[in-house]
Structures are given as structure tokens and as C-alpha cells.
Write an enzyme that holds these catalytic residues in place. Structure first.
Site, PDB file in Angstrom:
ATOM      1  N   ASP A  66       0.842  -1.284  -0.018  1.00  0.00           N
ATOM      2  CA  ASP A  66      -0.089   0.160  -0.151  1.00  0.00           C
ATOM      3  C   ASP A  66       0.874   1.425  -0.148  1.00  0.00           C
ATOM      4  O   ASP A  66       2.075   1.070   0.020  1.00  0.00           O
ATOM      5  CB  ASP A  66      -1.155  -0.114   1.477  1.00  0.00           C
ATOM      6  CG  ASP A  66      -0.254  -0.401   2.432  1.00  0.00           C
ATOM      7  OD1 ASP A  66       0.905  -0.524   2.639  1.00  0.00           O
ATOM      8  OD2 ASP A  66      -0.977  -0.746   3.404  1.00  0.00           O
ATOM      9  N   ASP A 135      -7.741  -2.234  13.867  1.00  0.00           N
ATOM     10  CA  ASP A 135      -9.486  -2.430  13.575  1.00  0.00           C
ATOM     11  C   ASP A 135      -9.457  -3.631  12.733  1.00  0.00           C
ATOM     12  O   ASP A 135     -10.636  -3.831  12.193  1.00  0.00           O
ATOM     13  CB  ASP A 135      -9.714  -1.143  12.899  1.00  0.00           C
ATOM     14  CG  ASP A 135      -9.106  -0.682  11.617  1.00  0.00           C
ATOM     15  OD1 ASP A 135      -8.216  -1.589  11.260  1.00  0.00           O
ATOM     16  OD2 ASP A 135      -9.354   0.396  10.907  1.00  0.00           O
ATOM     17  N   HIS A 137      -7.562  -4.346   9.903  1.00  0.00           N
ATOM     18  CA  HIS A 137      -7.161  -4.206   8.549  1.00  0.00           C
ATOM     19  C   HIS A 137      -6.065  -4.773   7.937  1.00  0.00           C
ATOM     20  O   HIS A 137      -5.204  -5.091   9.044  1.00  0.00           O
ATOM     21  CB  HIS A 137      -7.282  -2.594   8.154  1.00  0.00           C
ATOM     22  CG  HIS A 137      -6.132  -1.740   8.511  1.00  0.00           C
ATOM     23  ND1 HIS A 137      -6.212  -0.747   9.651  1.00  0.00           N
ATOM     24  CD2 HIS A 137      -4.834  -1.779   8.439  1.00  0.00           C
ATOM     25  CE1 HIS A 137      -5.046  -0.225   9.837  1.00  0.00           C
ATOM     26  NE2 HIS A 137      -3.942  -0.848   9.070  1.00  0.00           N
TER      27      HIS A 137
HETATM   28  C1  GLP Z   1      -0.745   0.174   8.649  1.00  0.00           C
HETATM   29  C2  GLP Z   1      -0.357  -0.482   7.179  1.00  0.00           C
HETATM   30  C3  GLP Z   1      -0.249  -1.939   7.253  1.00  0.00           C
HETATM   31  C4  GLP Z   1       0.225  -2.432   8.702  1.00  0.00           C
HETATM   32  C5  GLP Z   1      -0.822  -1.961   9.898  1.00  0.00           C
HETATM   33  C6  GLP Z   1      -0.367  -2.443  11.251  1.00  0.00           C
HETATM   34  O1  GLP Z   1      -1.332   1.290   8.553  1.00  0.00           O
HETATM   35  N1  GLP Z   1      -0.995  -0.045   6.220  1.00  0.00           N
HETATM   36  O2  GLP Z   1       0.200  -2.728   6.238  1.00  0.00           O
HETATM   37  O3  GLP Z   1       0.200  -3.829   8.736  1.00  0.00           O
HETATM   38  O4  GLP Z   1      -1.146  -0.825   9.825  1.00  0.00           O
HETATM   39  O5  GLP Z   1       0.867  -1.293  11.429  1.00  0.00           O
HETATM   40  P1  GLP Z   1       2.007  -1.696  12.531  1.00  0.00           P
HETATM   41  O6  GLP Z   1       2.859  -2.954  12.218  1.00  0.00           O
HETATM   42  O7  GLP Z   1       2.659  -0.379  12.655  1.00  0.00           O
HETATM   43  O8  GLP Z   1       1.088  -1.798  13.820  1.00  0.00           O
END
Ligand code: GLP
Length: 259
Positions: A66, A135, A137
Site C-alpha cells: 500500500d 481495527d 485491517h
Molecule cells: C498500517 C499498514 C499496514 C500495517 C498496519 C499495522 O497502517 N498500512 O500494512 O500492517 O497498519 O501497522 P503496525 O505494524 O505499525 O502496527
């Protein structure tokens, strides 16, 4: 179902995944990796440095999950910059073989199709690294995302913007929109490796792995994939109801089986 591996600390998880990736690159020098950003995959990238020290990585190809929309690609928090800094440069990958969705406003209407075509031209993603948001995602597929979705522009939730504010000087600087591989895109990768570390991920992780398959929990899409490896520390595993079974299955894992 997904294989769930509970490790004592994130470093052990990083080592485990890195050694599997190194094994796969030795077998397939032009392996196509799906690269995640955020803090979760960092132990994997750190462990890949020594794991790949003696491995020819000049043919490795990669696709990021992304990107923010409208953020200058040169901004230190654009995922283009993050992937260059944390993955491409330290591992000595060929930058020309690593792609990130193009989040520049100019051309954004077609950037998703262009990215999908590039993944298809590469023969698809062999191993996709994933983190999970609080959340639920994956990539930036926020709750409600279609399981059939392809790379496209999404609006970030307030929660995701707040979670990611730590990377920016102020919460207002976090972009409102992103471009992300869709759940349908992610489900076409050969193997999914989902990592989660820390207590803040426990509820989302349990919902993704053990909850009903629902667009309300985008991470639950992994239950539809035939080859998923989930690597979590004890804190992120705290809400899993079948943790004992996962430990038992891993302790008795057939020696011939890779990750
Ligand atoms: C971000 C990214 C995701 C990631 C998630 C968790 O916003 N777009 O690809 O897996 O949120 O982030 P983190 O690993 O810093 O907790």
C-alpha cells in the site's frame, strides 16, 4: 486453517520468517515478495540481513502492499521511502525490481489497474508478508472492504490515522486516503505470512484467525486462503481460544514441512 506459531518475542518471529524467505530465495532467485510496512515486519527485515548475507538477491522482485495518496514520494513516511530505507537498501535489493503503488494525485484514477497489471506480469506474488491494524485491517483494507477488492484508493478510518500519527509530526499530517492492494489481490498470493506483536493486536488477531469470516474484519479473509502462516508473540496471542492446539500442532510439526 492457518498455521499459528506463537513465539516468545518478536525477534524469534523475525528469525523464523526470515530463514524461510532466505530458503525460498535460494530455491527461486527471482522470487516475488509482497512487502508490508509498519512496525510489525521490522524484525523480519532485520533478520533478513544476516539470513541473506550469502544469498544472491539481485533477481528478487517485490510489491508493497500500500501507499498514502497525495504524499510526496520523497516524504520520509511515504511507503516508497519506507520500503527503500528499511528493505531495499539494507538488503541490497535491486530498486528497479521493487514496486510500490503510485499514490501521486496525477494518474491516481488508474494507478490501481497499473499495479494489478504489474503484479500479473510478474507472475503473481509468491509470499506476502502482512501486519494487521488494531481495527483488523490488512494492507489498508479498512473494515467493510470487499473480499473481491483489487488495488484501489480507500479512505483511512480515524482510528488508522490516529494509529499512524506517531510517524508524522502531527496527526493532521496523516493523509486521508491511501492506495492498497485489495483483499482479492492479497488472497491470490501463493502464501500469506501474517505477523502480529503486542497486546494491542490481540483482539484484532483473534477476530481474524478465529472469528467469523466477515468484511467487518478484513483480516478474517486469510481464513479463505489455503496456505497461511500466522506468527505472533504471547501478547498478541492472548485472545486466541485455541492457543494450546496451535502450540501442540507446532511442537509436532512434520520435519519435512516448511513454513
Ligand atoms: C498500517 C499498514 C499496514 C500495517 C498496519 C499495522 O497502517 N498500512 O500494512 O500492517 O497498519 O501497522 P503496525 O505494524 O505499525 O502496527
Amino acid at each position: 486453517m492457518a498455521e499459528v506459531i506463537i513465539v516468545p518475542r518478536s525477534a524469534e518471529g523475525g528469525n523464523l520468517v526470515a530463514s524461510e524467505i532466505a530458503r525460498r530465495i535460494r530455491a527461486t532467485p527471482d522470487l516475488v515478495l509482497g512487502l508490508a510496512t509498519g512496525s510489525t515486519p521490522l524484525p523480519v527485515y532485520e533478520a533478513l540481513r544476516p539470513a541473506l548475507a550469502e544469498v544472491d538477491v539481485s533477481g528478487v522482485r517485490g510489491f508493497a502492499l500500500d501507499e498514502y495518496v497525495g504524499l510526496d514520494p520523497a516524504h520520509p513516511q511515504s511507503y516508497r521511502s519506507v520500503i527503500a530505507r528499511e528493505v531495499v537498501e539494507p538488503l541490497g535489493l535491486d530498486p528497479a525490481r521493487i514496486r510500490v503503488p503510485d499514490g501521486r494525485l496525477d494518474g491516481i484514477a488508474h494507478a490501481g489497474e497499473v499495479y494489478e497489471a504489474a503484479i500479473m506480469d510478474a507472475g503473481g506474488i509468491a509470499l506476502q508478508i502482512l501486519g494487521i491494524g488494531t481495527d483488523g485491517h490488512i494492507g489498508f483494507n479498512e473494515p467493510g472492504s470487499s473480499f473481491a477488492s483489487r488495488t484501489r484508493v480507500k479512505t483511512l478510518t480515524e482510528q488508522t490515522r490516529a494509529d499512524n500519527a506517531r510517524f508524522f509530526a502531527s496527526p493532521d499530517e496523516v493523509p486521508m486516503h491511501c492506495i492498497t492492494q485489495g483483499l482479492g489481490t492479497i488472497l491470490e498470493a501463493g502464501q500469506l505470512v501474517l505477523l502480529a506483536f503486542g497486546r494491542s493486536k490481540a483482539a484484532a488477531l483473534a477476530a481474524a484467525v478465529e472469528g467469523p469470516v466477515s468484511a467487518s474484519v478484513p483480516g478474517s479473509a486469510i481464513q479463505l486462503h489455503p496456505h497461511v502462516t500466522v506468527v505472533v508473540d504471547e501478547d498478541a496471542a492472548a485472545e486466541l481460544t485455541r492457543a494450546d492446539y496451535y502450540r501442540y500442532a507446532y511442537a509436532n510439526k512434520p520435519t519435512w514441512q516448511g513454513l
